[in-house]
Design a protein around this motif. Structure first.
Motif: not given
Length: 625
Positions: A86-88, A148-150, A157-158
């Motif tokens: 996950f990330g930003n 998964q998705v950010s 994130a999910f």
């Protein structure tokens, strides 16, 4: 790099960070022969980086050489397969996945997580740090193969579905312990400053069927966007070493293809799930271990989800797909955009929309690890022209154009103006207003990619968090301010080693006695001379020469000439050129730890035309792909 699947990856600014999975290499030799692929196990959980500022040609470029090892934490980590990243725009956090029971590294606890952060330096650019984080008491890391998705613009994130163990207990690979579907949507909020993040664990409604290996795509509409869950399977065969039972196969056949026909949607702002039927060229079979990317028209009238590759998820011996499909929203129409060839297919890979009009495909597996990927570990697909390209150029930023095959179905032009902005019938009337509302927040982009902008530097100070780990690595490596004493010491070491480099070459050996040059004293027990070298007077090597990395062949190295490092410290000051040599072999590990493929043409051979061999007449290992 031969093939690489079930790894996790995330585009952090201008670099793709990769970790875990099953990575296989193929070695080549000076006589033109190659070995069967083999895995190094990656027992230390090594991170890799792929700078997006590097151009390449899939036919001529050393694709493995585009990857660098690192950044890596000081403390070695276990390797995870099927995990999430996950990330930003500033940090990433690893979650979930399977460890191997035989891993030498200690596995983290059920709630222990590892993160990486870019901290903006005033004068040195980005500083890379690792930090430790933890999950709340109602969550565990024991889950794998979820969608998964950010969403960096939302700092969210999910993680959708996946597979877990009985009672959410420990899971490992190759023992079928991850045998239960996880009926959950896990949300991570990355807004919080510091190492501890906010997590939420919610149970899926009964109308939303959980699954493994789905793709979760974020679409920029309405207040916070919509999540779209596509594909997946009820029970992926690779989690069951003895194969799927007849009942599992029957269940998969019943549900898997429906996951492509009926799409699950999640409104983030309203915390509400929907179902919507699709029409058009619906992919006929179940899809597992495929990849996706999103491209929206310039006016936002259509949002087009591209999916590529994957396989049925039921039989490991079946060839993976090499087709590209587009699901256009909000019309919810499927369009088959590309017909590939069976041998070029792959599964377990990752896709990134690195440019507005290009999708970068990283890794993958064809059937099993004994097959190397056709075309290489990297592929680039034009979202405009709907075909694979041979070259990638980070400076060539071309705006996205809605392809003709899509506009024929939804109307409009290459720039948008779609006329079909709704499906034949909405699954819920609320969906019409949801897709009719505009997403107003800005979405960061990092192209065109530039080496100078992408530069980061390591810091000699630690983060203010007590459990932080300093990365000591540079992406890409640059020489910044170094403590004078360390700089002088490093310079002396490098000078000595470079002098030795003129006299030793990998894969070449001379066993006849004679005087050795003084630099050979750093390699006790060797009497190596290059072809044409007489009495310690060396032939000068070429100005540039590709090399094979120490980390690629760590299991084959003889005793080191200089002490090796005992940690994953990759600062420039701690990475002098290292040479490993005995009477037969000489390897070189460059300071930037680049992974380099070699060819026989890159080596000099003796004047009589014979190729270099070791003292026993064996072939000299040159390359690993």
């Amino acid at each position: 790099m031969c093939n690489w699947n079930q790894f996790c990856a995330f585009q952090l600014q201008q670099t793709i960070i990769l970790n875990g999975g099953s990575l296989w290499w193929q070695s080549g030799y000076s006589d033109g022969t190659i070995d069967v692929p083999e895995s190094d196990g990656n027992a230390e959980g090594t991170f890799f980086s792929l700078p997006l500022a590097d151009s390449f040609d899939v036919k001529t470029t050393n694709l493995s050489g585009l990857f660098s090892r690192g950044p890596n934490p000081v403390t070695k980590q276990a390797n995870f397969e099927g995990g999430a990243m996950f990330g930003n725009n500033q940090e990433i956090i690893l979650y979930g996945g399977l460890t191997r029971p035989t891993d030498s590294q200690a596995t983290p606890g059920p709630r222990e997580l590892l993160g990486l952060r870019y901290s903006k330096g005033v004068s040195t650019g980005n500083e890379v740090y690792f930090f430790n984080s933890s999950l709340p008491t109602d969550l565990t890391r024991y889950v794998t193969s979820g969608g998964q998705v950010s969403v960096p613009s939302e700092n969210l994130a999910f993680y959708f579905g996946g597979m877990r163990g009985q009672g959410w207990g420990p899971i490992t690979s190759d023992d079928a312990s991850a045998n239960t579907t996880a009926d959950t949507l896990i949300m991570l909020n990355l807004t919080a400053v510091g190492d501890q993040k906010v997590w939420r664990n919610s149970t899926l409604p009964k109308s939303i069927m959980s699954r493994a290996d789905a793709q979760l795509i974020w679409v920029p509409v309405s207040e916070q966007g919509v999540l779209v869950a596509i594909g997946g399977v009820k029970t992926p065969e690779y989690l069951f070493p003895s194969g799927l039972s007849s009942s599992q196969q029957e269940q998969d056949s019943q549900f898997d293809s429906n996951f492509m026909r009926e799409i699950a949607l999640y409104d983030i702002a309203q915390d509400r799930w929907y179902l919507q039927n699709t029409t058009g060229d619906v992919p006929p079979n179940g899809h597992a271990s495929f990849c996706s990317t999103l491209a929206s028209s310039s006016d936002g009238s259509s949002h087009n989800i591209y999916i590529y590759g994957g396989y049925s998820g039921q039989n490991s011996t079946s060839a993976p797909y090499d087709d590209v499909y587009i699901l256009s929203l909000p019309s919810f129409v499927w369009i088959k955009a590309y017909n590939g060839t069976s041998r070029h297919g792959r599964s377990g890979h990752q896709c990134f929309g690195v440019l507005p009009s290009h999708m970068l495909v990283v890794g993958g597996l064809y059937k099993d690890p004994s097959f190397c990927l056709e075309g290489g570990i990297l592929q680039t697909f034009s979202l405009n022209d709907l075909e694979f390209q041979t070259t990638y150029s980070p400076e060539s930023v071309e705006e996205y154009r809605v392809p003709n095959v899509v506009t024929r179905q939804i109307g409009g032009t290459a720039k948008g103006k779609a006329t079909q902005t709704a499906p034949a019938s909405w699954g819920d009337p609320q969906l019409k207003s949801l897709f009719g509302a505009t997403y107003t927040k800005s979405i960061a982009t990092w192209y065109p990619y530039s080496t100078s902008v992408a530069t980061t530097s390591s810091s000699s100070t630690t983060t203010p968090h007590s459990d932080a780990q300093e990365a000591h690595w540079i992406v890409p490596v640059t020489v910044g301010t170094v403590i004078p004493v360390a700089g002088i010491t490093c310079t002396i070491i490098l000078w000595v080693l470079l002098k030795r480099k003129h006299h030793l070459r990998p894969g070449q050996c001379r066993c006849s006695p004679g005087k050795r040059h003084w630099v050979h004293k750093f390699c006790p027990g060797t009497n190596q001379y290059l072809p044409g070298e007489i009495e310690g007077n060396p032939i000068e090597p070429e100005a540039t020469r590709p090399v094979r990395t120490l980390s690629d062949m760590i299991s084959e190295l003889p005793a080191p000439c200089l002490p090796s490092r005992n940690s994953n410290d990759f600062s420039i000051a701690a990475t002098p050129v290292q040479m490993y040599c005995d009477a037969n072999l000489s390897y070189e590990a460059p300071g930037n730890d680049k992974l380099v493929e070699l060819s026989s043409e890159a080596y000099d051979y003796p004047s009589d035309g014979a190729k270099a061999e070791d003292c026993d007449g064996k072939r000299s290992p040159l390359t690993r792909q």
